[in-house]
Design an enzyme around this catalytic site. Structure first.
Site, PDB file in Angstrom:
ATOM      1  N   GLY A  44      -9.710  -2.222   6.046  1.00 42.60           N
ATOM      2  CA  GLY A  44      -8.950  -3.471   5.912  1.00 42.60           C
ATOM      3  C   GLY A  44      -8.913  -4.353   7.148  1.00 42.60           C
ATOM      4  O   GLY A  44      -8.859  -5.574   7.041  1.00 42.60           O
ATOM      5  N   ASP A 103       2.670  -2.009   4.921  1.00 46.09           N
ATOM      6  CA  ASP A 103       3.343  -2.084   3.621  1.00 46.09           C
ATOM      7  C   ASP A 103       4.442  -1.016   3.590  1.00 46.09           C
ATOM      8  O   ASP A 103       5.543  -1.260   4.084  1.00 46.09           O
ATOM      9  CB  ASP A 103       2.287  -1.892   2.522  1.00 46.09           C
ATOM     10  CG  ASP A 103       2.811  -2.156   1.123  1.00 46.09           C
ATOM     11  OD1 ASP A 103       4.035  -2.319   0.959  1.00 46.09           O
ATOM     12  OD2 ASP A 103       1.996  -2.192   0.179  1.00 46.09           O
TER      13      ASP A 103
HETATM   14  C1  PRP Z   1      -4.206  -0.299   3.207  1.00 45.35           C
HETATM   15  C2  PRP Z   1      -4.037  -1.276   4.350  1.00 45.35           C
HETATM   16  C3  PRP Z   1      -3.291  -0.477   5.382  1.00 45.35           C
HETATM   17  C4  PRP Z   1      -2.401   0.415   4.541  1.00 45.35           C
HETATM   18  C5  PRP Z   1      -1.026  -0.148   4.460  1.00 45.35           C
HETATM   19  O1  PRP Z   1      -5.322   0.524   3.505  1.00 45.35           O
HETATM   20  O2  PRP Z   1      -5.301  -1.683   4.846  1.00 45.35           O
HETATM   21  O3  PRP Z   1      -4.177   0.305   6.136  1.00 45.35           O
HETATM   22  O4  PRP Z   1      -3.002   0.455   3.214  1.00 45.35           O
HETATM   23  O5  PRP Z   1      -0.242   0.560   3.542  1.00 45.35           O
HETATM   24  P1  PRP Z   1       0.994   1.480   3.949  1.00 45.35           P
HETATM   25  O6  PRP Z   1       1.823   0.735   4.970  1.00 45.35           O
HETATM   26  O7  PRP Z   1       1.718   1.619   2.645  1.00 45.35           O
HETATM   27  O8  PRP Z   1       0.467   2.768   4.460  1.00 45.35           O
HETATM   28  P2  PRP Z   1      -6.066   1.390   2.392  1.00 45.35           P
HETATM   29  O9  PRP Z   1      -5.522   2.773   2.432  1.00 45.35           O
HETATM   30  O10 PRP Z   1      -6.012   0.663   1.086  1.00 45.35           O
HETATM   31  O11 PRP Z   1      -7.557   1.473   2.914  1.00 45.35           O
HETATM   32  P3  PRP Z   1      -8.527   0.228   3.239  1.00 45.35           P
HETATM   33  O12 PRP Z   1      -8.061  -0.354   4.542  1.00 45.35           O
HETATM   34  O13 PRP Z   1      -9.869   0.820   3.343  1.00 45.35           O
HETATM   35  O14 PRP Z   1      -8.390  -0.747   2.105  1.00 45.35           O
HETATM   36 MN    MN Z   2      -6.266   0.004   5.566  1.00 45.05          MN
END
Ligand code: PRP
Ligand code: MN
Ligand code: MG
Length: 176
Positions: A44, A103
């Site tokens: 991300g 998040d």
């Molecule tokens: C998403 C985002 C953050 C995390 C935030 O990553 O990029 O890293 O979730 O969520 P949280 O505060 O609830 O932990 P994801 O796990 O979707 O992986 P990605 O970055 O590869 O999309």
């Molecule tokens: Mn992420």
């Protein structure tokens, strides 16, 4: 056939660029005369990492970690898995984690503890987006680009089911 619908533009590339310059200056001030290790969290943070690193004129090393918590769902699973570990020795170093969004706080809570356990001198967090309504774990965030409301955000690195990361702006997924 099901079609995902993308909402209107919430944050433009120009606004993100301006914010990266502002946060970059703040980081330069906070770490003046020191070396920093920027750790981008794949996937991300890919675009925001580039924005931040080019706006910080300090001695710098960069590295990446890949972790996942969401999988293919729009709801956080609460489980953090390391898919790619650090390649850098961060012992005694000033570490700044660069993330796209905070998040629930699960990912950063885990990563901060993980990096502190690797004897970092300090561990700061720099996120493009903060979604306070999603929070389930308390976490101090040091540098925040923008605060967003409780929608499923996509674009500028953020995905839904691995799509939309390439959008050059922040928007959201319309959900029924
Ligand atoms: C998403 C985002 C953050 C995390 C935030 O990553 O990029 O890293 O979730 O969520 P949280 O505060 O609830 O932990 P994801 O796990 O979707 O992986 P990605 O970055 O590869 O999309
Ligand atoms: Mn992420
Ligand atoms: Mg994701």
């Amino acid at each position: 056939m099901h079609q995902d619908t993308i909402g209107t533009v919430m944050i433009t590339q120009e606004e993100i660029n301006a914010k990266a310059a502002e946060i970059g200056q703040q980081i330069e001030k906070d770490f003046a005369g020191e070396e920093v290790v920027l750790i981008g969290i794949l996937r991300g943070a890919v675009l925001w990492m580039g924005d931040i690193m080019k706006n910080v004129n300090l001695d710098m090393v960069i590295d990446f970690m890949a972790v996942s918590s969401y999988g293919a769902s729009t709801k956080s699973s609460g489980v953090v898995k390391i898919n790619k570990d650090l390649d850098t020795n961060i012992s005694g170093k000033n570490v700044i984690i660069v993330e796209d969004i905070v998040d629930s706080g699960t990912t950063l809570n885990y990563l901060k503890a993980y990096l502190q356990n690797h004897d970092a001198k300090c561990v700061k967090i720099c996120t493009l987006l903060d979604k306070p309504e999603g929070r389930r774990v308390d976490i101090d965030v040091d540098y925040i680009g923008f605060t967003v409301d409780d929608r499923f955000i996509v674009g500028y690195g953020l995905d839904f089911d691995q799509k939309y990361r390439n959008l050059p702006y922040i928007t959201y997924l319309e959900q029924e």
